[in-house]
Design a protein around this motif. Structure first.
Motif, short mmCIF file in Angstrom:
data_model
loop_
_atom_site.label_atom_id
_atom_site.label_comp_id
_atom_site.label_asym_id
_atom_site.label_seq_id
_atom_site.Cartn_x
_atom_site.Cartn_y
_atom_site.Cartn_z
N GLN A 45 73.83 -27.06 9.39
CA GLN A 45 72.52 -27.73 9.61
C GLN A 45 71.58 -26.90 8.62
O GLN A 45 70.58 -27.48 8.31
CB GLN A 45 72.26 -27.48 11.05
CG GLN A 45 72.95 -28.35 11.84
CD GLN A 45 72.80 -28.03 13.47
OE1 GLN A 45 72.19 -26.98 13.78
NE2 GLN A 45 73.38 -28.86 14.26
N LEU A 46 71.54 -25.64 8.43
CA LEU A 46 70.87 -24.63 7.52
C LEU A 46 70.79 -25.27 6.29
O LEU A 46 69.80 -25.54 5.48
CB LEU A 46 71.09 -23.44 7.76
CG LEU A 46 70.53 -22.64 8.96
CD1 LEU A 46 71.08 -21.20 8.89
CD2 LEU A 46 69.10 -22.59 9.20
N HIS A 47 71.95 -25.63 5.72
CA HIS A 47 72.21 -26.10 4.52
C HIS A 47 71.40 -27.58 4.45
O HIS A 47 70.58 -27.76 3.42
CB HIS A 47 73.63 -26.48 4.22
CG HIS A 47 73.86 -27.11 2.73
ND1 HIS A 47 73.88 -26.36 1.55
CD2 HIS A 47 74.00 -28.30 2.53
CE1 HIS A 47 74.13 -27.26 0.44
NE2 HIS A 47 74.30 -28.38 0.94
N ALA A 48 71.72 -28.59 5.44
CA ALA A 48 70.93 -29.58 5.58
C ALA A 48 69.44 -29.51 5.25
O ALA A 48 68.70 -30.11 4.58
CB ALA A 48 71.22 -30.56 6.67
N TRP A 105 77.23 -22.41 18.27
CA TRP A 105 78.12 -23.01 17.33
C TRP A 105 77.99 -22.49 15.91
O TRP A 105 76.99 -23.34 15.09
CB TRP A 105 78.18 -24.56 17.45
CG TRP A 105 78.46 -25.24 18.84
CD1 TRP A 105 77.81 -25.10 20.17
CD2 TRP A 105 79.72 -25.48 19.26
NE1 TRP A 105 78.40 -25.71 21.07
CE2 TRP A 105 79.81 -25.89 20.66
CE3 TRP A 105 81.06 -25.66 18.58
CZ2 TRP A 105 80.62 -26.26 21.37
CZ3 TRP A 105 82.07 -26.31 19.30
CH2 TRP A 105 81.92 -26.46 20.82
N PRO A 106 78.38 -21.35 15.32
CA PRO A 106 77.87 -21.03 14.14
C PRO A 106 78.30 -21.76 12.92
O PRO A 106 77.46 -21.93 11.92
CB PRO A 106 78.77 -19.59 13.98
CG PRO A 106 78.98 -19.30 15.39
CD PRO A 106 79.22 -20.60 16.13
N ASP A 107 79.47 -22.36 13.08
CA ASP A 107 79.73 -23.30 11.66
C ASP A 107 78.74 -24.46 11.65
O ASP A 107 78.33 -24.84 10.57
CB ASP A 107 81.15 -23.84 11.96
CG ASP A 107 81.96 -22.87 11.69
OD1 ASP A 107 81.98 -21.82 11.34
OD2 ASP A 107 83.34 -23.11 12.08
N ALA A 108 78.55 -25.14 12.88
CA ALA A 108 77.72 -26.15 12.89
C ALA A 108 76.14 -25.67 12.33
O ALA A 108 75.41 -26.42 11.55
CB ALA A 108 77.22 -26.75 14.19
N ARG A 160 82.59 -35.09 15.80
CA ARG A 160 83.27 -34.81 14.66
C ARG A 160 82.53 -35.48 13.45
O ARG A 160 81.88 -36.41 13.47
CB ARG A 160 84.64 -35.26 14.62
CG ARG A 160 85.44 -34.58 15.71
CD ARG A 160 85.74 -33.07 15.51
NE ARG A 160 86.43 -32.24 16.41
CZ ARG A 160 86.09 -31.71 17.68
NH1 ARG A 160 84.79 -31.82 17.65
NH2 ARG A 160 86.97 -31.24 18.26
N GLY A 161 82.79 -34.77 12.12
CA GLY A 161 82.34 -35.45 10.96
C GLY A 161 82.27 -34.41 9.85
O GLY A 161 82.37 -33.11 10.09
N PRO A 162 82.12 -34.98 8.68
CA PRO A 162 82.23 -33.85 7.54
C PRO A 162 81.04 -32.91 7.62
O PRO A 162 79.99 -33.55 8.14
CB PRO A 162 81.65 -35.00 6.39
CG PRO A 162 82.50 -36.29 6.43
CD PRO A 162 82.14 -36.31 8.27
N MET A 163 81.24 -31.88 7.07
CA MET A 163 80.07 -30.72 7.69
C MET A 163 79.76 -29.91 6.06
O MET A 163 78.75 -29.20 6.35
CB MET A 163 80.69 -29.73 8.47
CG MET A 163 81.25 -30.20 9.80
SD MET A 163 79.75 -30.91 10.63
CE MET A 163 78.78 -29.22 11.11
N GLN A 164 80.30 -30.42 5.07
CA GLN A 164 80.03 -29.90 3.69
C GLN A 164 78.79 -30.81 3.16
O GLN A 164 78.92 -32.21 3.31
CB GLN A 164 81.18 -29.98 2.92
CG GLN A 164 82.40 -29.21 3.45
CD GLN A 164 82.03 -27.79 3.56
OE1 GLN A 164 81.40 -27.09 2.73
NE2 GLN A 164 82.34 -27.48 4.76
N ALA A 165 77.86 -30.23 2.42
CA ALA A 165 76.89 -30.75 1.48
C ALA A 165 75.94 -31.80 2.39
O ALA A 165 75.68 -32.78 1.84
CB ALA A 165 77.27 -31.26 0.42
N LEU A 166 75.74 -31.49 3.68
CA LEU A 166 74.96 -32.37 4.41
C LEU A 166 73.36 -32.21 4.25
O LEU A 166 72.95 -31.32 3.51
CB LEU A 166 75.15 -32.01 6.18
CG LEU A 166 76.40 -32.08 6.65
CD1 LEU A 166 76.24 -31.89 8.09
CD2 LEU A 166 76.73 -33.69 6.49
N ARG A 167 72.82 -33.31 4.12
CA ARG A 167 71.21 -33.36 4.25
C ARG A 167 70.65 -33.72 5.58
O ARG A 167 71.47 -34.35 6.41
CB ARG A 167 70.93 -34.35 3.06
CG ARG A 167 71.51 -33.82 1.54
CD ARG A 167 70.92 -34.80 0.63
NE ARG A 167 69.63 -35.09 0.48
CZ ARG A 167 68.63 -34.19 -0.21
NH1 ARG A 167 69.08 -33.56 -0.93
NH2 ARG A 167 67.35 -34.75 -0.04
#
Length: 279
Positions: free
Chosen positions: A200-203, A193-196, A85-92
């Motif tokens: 990850q694509l954003h990161a 895992w589509p949300d992950a 688990r962990g924040p999933m928004q605005a990841l790098r």
């Protein structure tokens, strides 16, 4: 950073735990994230980072082979997958490599060999760039970054993560995007895992290639599928041309982007031989 053992050993699927018998489940915190991982065997640490939107279960066979060869196989679930688990928004990529660093430091004071498959190769190289003293070498399975997939492949690739599609439609896309022609795609029917994947694509998009491409000067082994249409083999060749002796390249025949279920013995033999050559 805090860690504890997961006494019931249930942090990863039976598929991974069964393939890598005798594994110990653990939990470690990395900032606001909580990562679940499995450790199998003893010896120099080898950590495995999975493909986009996929979990550590993909490494079941390889982790078992590496541990039997005298290494300590470490299989973390990325945040947003399984019980990690962990924040999933605005990841790098920095955030995801920090998660891996927490696992590495929780297991061993030694630098680790980091094996990154597909998207995992980006995290592996960013970790090596930020913390070269903690990485002995990186092994990249299906290494991309510079040469992108053809535009007509992208919608097929995205269908693989759309779990609302009829199974036959989605599996046709999985076979086309991830596997060499004629190879059985059924091993990757599940485990998406589509949300992950979106996080990850954003990161990846938020982290310029130049920040991770050279892997901090650490030794690099690339195992590249000759039939990979998502991370074309030209990526490995460019990496070798640019970095010279830092990079070794092995091209795997009859293998696409998935690689692991397509060429398990070749990959295991190559990873183990290279790891032993490092001393």
């Amino acid at each position: 950073m805090m860690s504890r053992r997961d006494l019931n050993g249930g942090i990863l699927s039976v598929g991974l735990a069964g393939a890598a018998q005798g594994g110990e489940g653990r939990i470690v915190r990395s900032g606001e994230a909580t990562l679940h991982y499995l450790v199998v065997g003893r010896g120099a640490p080898v950590i495995f980072l999975p493909s986009l939107g996929r979990g550590a279960e993909d490494f079941g066979q390889l982790a078992a082979a590496v541990s039997k060869a005298g290494f300590r196989a470490i299989c973390p679930q990325p945040r947003g997958i399984g019980e990690s688990r962990g924040p999933m928004q605005a990841l790098r990529l920095d955030d995801l490599s920090k998660d891996v660093l927490a696992v590495v430091e929780d297991v061993s004071a030694e630098p680790a060999i980091v094996v990154g498959h597909a998207f995992g190769n980006r995290v592996a190289r960013r970790l090596a760039s930020l913390h070269p003293s903690r990485v002995r070498a990186v092994i990249l399975l299906a290494a991309g970054g510079r040469v992108r997939m053809a535009p007509e492949i992208e919608p097929i690739f995205l269908q693989c993560f759309d779990l609302s599609l009829p199974d036959e439609v989605r599996m046709k896309a999985v076979g086309k995007a991830f596997f060499a022609p004629g190879n059985d795609a059924s091993p990757w029917r599940d485990g998406w895992w589509p949300d992950a994947a979106r996080a990850q694509l954003h990161a990846s998009e938020q982290t310029p290639v130049e920040l991770w491409w050279r892997a901090g000067g650490r030794p690099i082994l690339v195992i590249q599928g000759r039939e990979d249409i998502l991370a074309p083999p030209a990526n490995a060749r460019i990496l070798k041309e640019e970095l010279g002796a830092q990079v070794s390249v092995i091209e795997a025949p009859n293998a696409g982007h998935a690689m692991l279920p397509e060429q398990p013995q070749l990959i295991a033999d190559t990873v183990i031989t290279y790891a032993k050559s490092l001393g």
